[in-house]
Write a protein that holds these residues in place. Structure first.
Motif, PDB file in Angstrom:
ATOM      1  N   ARG A 298       0.830  -1.213   0.000  1.00 27.21           N
ATOM      2  CA  ARG A 298       0.000   0.000   0.000  1.00 27.21           C
ATOM      3  C   ARG A 298       0.860   1.257   0.000  1.00 27.21           C
ATOM      4  O   ARG A 298       0.495   2.270  -0.613  1.00 27.21           O
ATOM      5  CB  ARG A 298      -0.931  -0.008   1.216  1.00 27.21           C
ATOM      6  N   ALA A 299       2.013   1.205   0.669  1.00 30.82           N
ATOM      7  CA  ALA A 299       2.899   2.369   0.703  1.00 30.82           C
ATOM      8  C   ALA A 299       3.405   2.711  -0.695  1.00 30.82           C
ATOM      9  O   ALA A 299       3.562   3.887  -1.045  1.00 30.82           O
ATOM     10  CB  ALA A 299       4.078   2.097   1.639  1.00 30.82           C
ATOM     11  N   VAL A 300       3.639   1.696  -1.524  1.00 33.29           N
ATOM     12  CA  VAL A 300       4.099   1.927  -2.895  1.00 33.29           C
ATOM     13  C   VAL A 300       2.937   2.348  -3.792  1.00 33.29           C
ATOM     14  O   VAL A 300       3.079   3.218  -4.664  1.00 33.29           O
ATOM     15  CB  VAL A 300       4.782   0.655  -3.450  1.00 33.29           C
ATOM     16  N   GLU A 301       1.771   1.758  -3.593  1.00 34.22           N
ATOM     17  CA  GLU A 301       0.621   2.031  -4.466  1.00 34.22           C
ATOM     18  C   GLU A 301      -0.081   3.341  -4.118  1.00 34.22           C
ATOM     19  O   GLU A 301      -0.872   3.844  -4.928  1.00 34.22           O
ATOM     20  CB  GLU A 301      -0.384   0.876  -4.363  1.00 34.22           C
ATOM     21  N   ALA A 302       0.215   3.905  -2.944  1.00 40.82           N
ATOM     22  CA  ALA A 302      -0.475   5.121  -2.493  1.00 40.82           C
ATOM     23  C   ALA A 302      -0.306   6.247  -3.509  1.00 40.82           C
ATOM     24  O   ALA A 302       0.799   6.589  -3.906  1.00 40.82           O
ATOM     25  CB  ALA A 302       0.076   5.563  -1.135  1.00 40.82           C
ATOM     26  N   GLY A 303      -1.431   6.807  -3.931  1.00 40.38           N
ATOM     27  CA  GLY A 303      -1.411   7.910  -4.891  1.00 40.38           C
ATOM     28  C   GLY A 303      -1.207   7.473  -6.323  1.00 40.38           C
ATOM     29  O   GLY A 303      -1.113   8.323  -7.227  1.00 40.38           O
ATOM     30  N   HIS A 304      -1.124   6.173  -6.572  1.00 39.21           N
ATOM     31  CA  HIS A 304      -0.934   5.655  -7.932  1.00 39.21           C
ATOM     32  C   HIS A 304      -1.993   4.586  -8.206  1.00 39.21           C
ATOM     33  O   HIS A 304      -1.742   3.388  -8.020  1.00 39.21           O
ATOM     34  CB  HIS A 304       0.465   5.057  -8.097  1.00 39.21           C
ATOM     35  N   PRO A 305      -3.163   4.973  -8.649  1.00 37.55           N
ATOM     36  CA  PRO A 305      -4.262   4.016  -8.811  1.00 37.55           C
ATOM     37  C   PRO A 305      -3.992   2.921  -9.833  1.00 37.55           C
ATOM     38  O   PRO A 305      -4.648   1.868  -9.791  1.00 37.55           O
ATOM     39  CB  PRO A 305      -5.428   4.899  -9.263  1.00 37.55           C
ATOM     40  N   ASP A 306      -3.035   3.122 -10.730  1.00 39.28           N
ATOM     41  CA  ASP A 306      -2.752   2.094 -11.739  1.00 39.28           C
ATOM     42  C   ASP A 306      -1.691   1.095 -11.279  1.00 39.28           C
ATOM     43  O   ASP A 306      -1.443   0.103 -11.963  1.00 39.28           O
ATOM     44  CB  ASP A 306      -2.274   2.742 -13.046  1.00 39.28           C
ATOM     45  N   PHE A 307      -1.039   1.344 -10.129  1.00 35.50           N
ATOM     46  CA  PHE A 307       0.015   0.443  -9.662  1.00 35.50           C
ATOM     47  C   PHE A 307      -0.595  -0.797  -9.019  1.00 35.50           C
ATOM     48  O   PHE A 307      -1.561  -0.718  -8.259  1.00 35.50           O
ATOM     49  CB  PHE A 307       0.908   1.131  -8.633  1.00 35.50           C
ATOM     50  N   ARG A 308       0.007  -1.973  -9.310  1.00 33.12           N
ATOM     51  CA  ARG A 308      -0.366  -3.221  -8.656  1.00 33.12           C
ATOM     52  C   ARG A 308       0.917  -3.947  -8.256  1.00 33.12           C
ATOM     53  O   ARG A 308       1.614  -4.503  -9.104  1.00 33.12           O
ATOM     54  CB  ARG A 308      -1.191  -4.119  -9.587  1.00 33.12           C
ATOM     55  N   VAL A 309       1.255  -3.905  -6.986  1.00 36.98           N
ATOM     56  CA  VAL A 309       2.469  -4.583  -6.513  1.00 36.98           C
ATOM     57  C   VAL A 309       2.295  -6.090  -6.675  1.00 36.98           C
ATOM     58  O   VAL A 309       1.262  -6.652  -6.308  1.00 36.98           O
ATOM     59  CB  VAL A 309       2.754  -4.226  -5.046  1.00 36.98           C
ATOM     60  N   TRP A 310       3.322  -6.733  -7.243  1.00 37.61           N
ATOM     61  CA  TRP A 310       3.254  -8.192  -7.423  1.00 37.61           C
ATOM     62  C   TRP A 310       4.398  -8.934  -6.723  1.00 37.61           C
ATOM     63  O   TRP A 310       4.312 -10.143  -6.516  1.00 37.61           O
ATOM     64  CB  TRP A 310       3.234  -8.564  -8.902  1.00 37.61           C
ATOM     65  N   TYR A 311       5.465  -8.205  -6.328  1.00 37.20           N
ATOM     66  CA  TYR A 311       6.601  -8.870  -5.687  1.00 37.20           C
ATOM     67  C   TYR A 311       7.133  -7.994  -4.561  1.00 37.20           C
ATOM     68  O   TYR A 311       7.229  -6.763  -4.709  1.00 37.20           O
ATOM     69  CB  TYR A 311       7.736  -9.115  -6.693  1.00 37.20           C
ATOM     70  N   LEU A 312       7.530  -8.634  -3.446  1.00 40.71           N
ATOM     71  CA  LEU A 312       8.166  -7.931  -2.339  1.00 40.71           C
ATOM     72  C   LEU A 312       9.239  -8.825  -1.724  1.00 40.71           C
ATOM     73  O   LEU A 312       9.005 -10.017  -1.484  1.00 40.71           O
ATOM     74  CB  LEU A 312       7.166  -7.568  -1.237  1.00 40.71           C
ATOM     75  N   SER A 313      10.414  -8.243  -1.473  1.00 46.82           N
ATOM     76  CA  SER A 313      11.372  -8.920  -0.597  1.00 46.82           C
ATOM     77  C   SER A 313      11.023  -8.537   0.829  1.00 46.82           C
ATOM     78  O   SER A 313      10.454  -7.463   1.080  1.00 46.82           O
ATOM     79  CB  SER A 313      12.807  -8.515  -0.937  1.00 46.82           C
ATOM     80  N   LEU A 314      11.346  -9.406   1.768  1.00 48.56           N
ATOM     81  CA  LEU A 314      10.967  -9.195   3.171  1.00 48.56           C
ATOM     82  C   LEU A 314      12.232  -9.185   4.024  1.00 48.56           C
ATOM     83  O   LEU A 314      12.592 -10.192   4.649  1.00 48.56           O
ATOM     84  CB  LEU A 314      10.012 -10.301   3.626  1.00 48.56           C
ATOM     85  N   PRO A 315      12.947  -8.057   4.052  1.00 54.72           N
ATOM     86  CA  PRO A 315      14.218  -8.004   4.799  1.00 54.72           C
ATOM     87  C   PRO A 315      13.988  -8.099   6.304  1.00 54.72           C
ATOM     88  O   PRO A 315      12.980  -7.623   6.829  1.00 54.72           O
ATOM     89  CB  PRO A 315      14.802  -6.660   4.401  1.00 54.72           C
ATOM     90  N   HIS A 316      14.963  -8.685   6.972  1.00 52.59           N
ATOM     91  CA  HIS A 316      14.879  -8.845   8.429  1.00 52.59           C
ATOM     92  C   HIS A 316      16.099  -8.277   9.140  1.00 52.59           C
ATOM     93  O   HIS A 316      16.158  -8.299  10.368  1.00 52.59           O
ATOM     94  CB  HIS A 316      14.709 -10.329   8.775  1.00 52.59           C
ATOM     95  N   GLU A 317      17.070  -7.778   8.378  1.00 53.31           N
ATOM     96  CA  GLU A 317      18.241  -7.160   8.979  1.00 53.31           C
ATOM     97  C   GLU A 317      18.062  -5.652   9.011  1.00 53.31           C
ATOM     98  O   GLU A 317      17.573  -5.051   8.053  1.00 53.31           O
ATOM     99  CB  GLU A 317      19.499  -7.518   8.181  1.00 53.31           C
ATOM    100  N   ALA A 318      18.460  -5.025  10.107  1.00 51.05           N
ATOM    101  CA  ALA A 318      18.328  -3.578  10.248  1.00 51.05           C
ATOM    102  C   ALA A 318      19.121  -2.859   9.156  1.00 51.05           C
ATOM    103  O   ALA A 318      20.245  -3.250   8.830  1.00 51.05           O
ATOM    104  CB  ALA A 318      18.826  -3.146  11.628  1.00 51.05           C
ATOM    105  N   GLY A 319      18.510  -1.822   8.574  1.00 50.85           N
ATOM    106  CA  GLY A 319      19.177  -1.029   7.566  1.00 50.85           C
ATOM    107  C   GLY A 319      19.053  -1.555   6.153  1.00 50.85           C
ATOM    108  O   GLY A 319      19.543  -0.930   5.218  1.00 50.85           O
TER     109      GLY A 319
END
Length: 418
Positions: free
Chosen positions: A72-93
């Motif tokens: 949602r943070a990426v799609e906010a303000g962009h109605p045509d965006f559809r996120v399909w992939y995310l990496s899920l980092p667990h290390e700080a920074g």
């Protein structure tokens, strides 16, 4: 009584020389591009981070956002965006990598164009640190690594045309590798003694140096070159060539991506968080205790995937797949598990990227990229110098022939009349 002329012995060598020349000249430019770009891409993530430090530097402290909140943070303000992939980092920074497509256009069944499709995001705050259109030209710090990646893979051509073209080049390269090897084999005995000279660089003239470099490098590195050529075919022509051929020798296990893509494409209806929960439950049942590292939804196949293991090590990364409509578990892809054909295909990307041998393998791939470009360049140089020699000899022969034709007439003019 005159003895009959001995019959000419058939030899395959002229045909091999011709094939090597045609195949080499046809693929030289493409291999030079692929070799040099591949050499850089062996360390593409490290180079991209070095070129764009602010895009990878996160400052927020706290619990990472859930996949849906990050989307949602990426799609906010962009109605045509559809996120399909995310990496899920667990290390700080560490920044999260996010990819998006345009919404599916009901009229065409295809995604609409969007100005950016890959993002680096702070996983805690959701701040978008960098946005870019993957593969867009050309040489700015943010664009260059994705551009080189696409140039290497498909010459940055649209659709599947570049992928098929580079796959065809890889197939010709694979054949040419064996043709070139055959041409190094000696034609007399003792076999090993005569063949040994093909492995050495004797130098001397520019022609001799180029042909020695071309032949010796190809021989010493023959196994690695063939492995790279084969994995190149697998990267670009997996369904068209590799799977049908491998299937003749070993049964291949169907995957959620077997067969053609959906038409029209299918929008995501389940949340990433729901599928992540299902993935963690399935993983715990298998005794995997580490957190998930990646999640994606494929609108082309209507499938979710959740990854576990080291993101940078394809020999450790394990995928679980779930139905895109119901969230039901469908199958798993585990390194080294499956039929001989399954494992063979699994190994092609780790071999091609060098990651099958860790850092050492990536260094080897970086060096081999330069070697491949060098083989292409020296091959063209040898052909050009030989061509110049042939043209020069033909010119001298024509001049000599013309001179012989004029000589009798000159002598006749010089003779006194009777």
């Amino acid at each position: 009584m005159a003895k009959p002329a001995p019959a000419k012995r058939f030899t395959l060598r002229p045909a091999l020389v011709w094939a090597h020349r045609i195949l080499g000249l046809s693929t030289a430019l493409f291999l030079a591009i692929a070799g040099l770009t591949g050499s850089v891409l062996a360390f593409h993530h490290e180079l991209d981070e070095w070129l764009n430090p602010s895009a990878y530097r996160t400052t927020a402290v706290g619990t990472p956002l859930s996949p849906d909140a990050l989307a949602r943070a990426v799609e906010a303000g962009h109605p045509d965006f559809r996120v399909w992939y995310l990496s899920l980092p667990h290390e700080a920074g560490e920044a999260a990598e996010v990819a998006a497509l345009g919404r599916i256009d009901p009229a065409t069944g295809e995604p609409v164009p969007i100005p950016a499709d890959t993002f680096l995001v702070d996983p805690v705050s959701g701040e978008v640190l960098a946005a870019r259109l993957w593969g867009a030209c050309c040489f700015s710090a943010l664009k260059i690594m994705p551009f080189l990646y696409e140039l290497h893979h498909n010459l940055s051509l649209p659709g599947i045309y570049g992928t098929l073209l580079m796959g065809g080049v890889a197939l010709l390269w694979l054949v040419d590798g064996f043709v070139g090897f055959a041409l190094t084999l000696p034609r007399g005995r003792p076999f090993l003694t005569k063949w040994r000279s093909a492995f050495t660089i004797k130098g001397g003239s520019a022609f001799r140096l180029n042909i020695d470099l071309h032949r010796a490098a190809g021989l010493w590195l023959f196994v690695v070159l063939i492995a790279l050529a084969l994995s190149s075919v697998a990267m670009n022509l997996r369904q068209e060539v590799v799977e049908p051929v491998v299937g003749l020798f070993s049964k291949l296990t169907p995957t959620p991506f077997s067969g053609g893509p959906l038409a029209p494409l299918r929008e995501r209806t389940l949340s990433f968080d729901t599928v992540l929960e299902a993935g963690l439950k399935e993983a715990r049942g298998r005794g995997w205790q580490e957190p998930a590292g990646e999640i994606f939804y494929s609108p082309h196949y209507g499938v979710f995937g959740v990854a576990f293991g080291d993101h940078d090590d394809p020999m450790d990364r394990r995928w679980l797949y779930f139905d895109g409509a119901t969230g039901a578990f469908r199958s798993a892809s585990l390194p080294g598990v499956g039929t001989a054909g399954d494992v063979f295909i699994q190994l092609q990307f780790p071999i091609h990227s060098g990651r099958v041998f860790g850092l050492t393998g990536r260094i080897i791939i970086a060096v081999m990229g330069v070697v491949i470009a060098g083989l292409a360049i020296t091959g063209v140089a040898v052909w050009w110098m030989k061509r110049k020699g042939r043209v020069g000899r033909k010119g001298k022969a024509r001049t000599a022939q013309a001179g012989r034709g004029k000589e009798p007439r000159a002598r006749a003019k010089a003779m006194p009349a009777e």
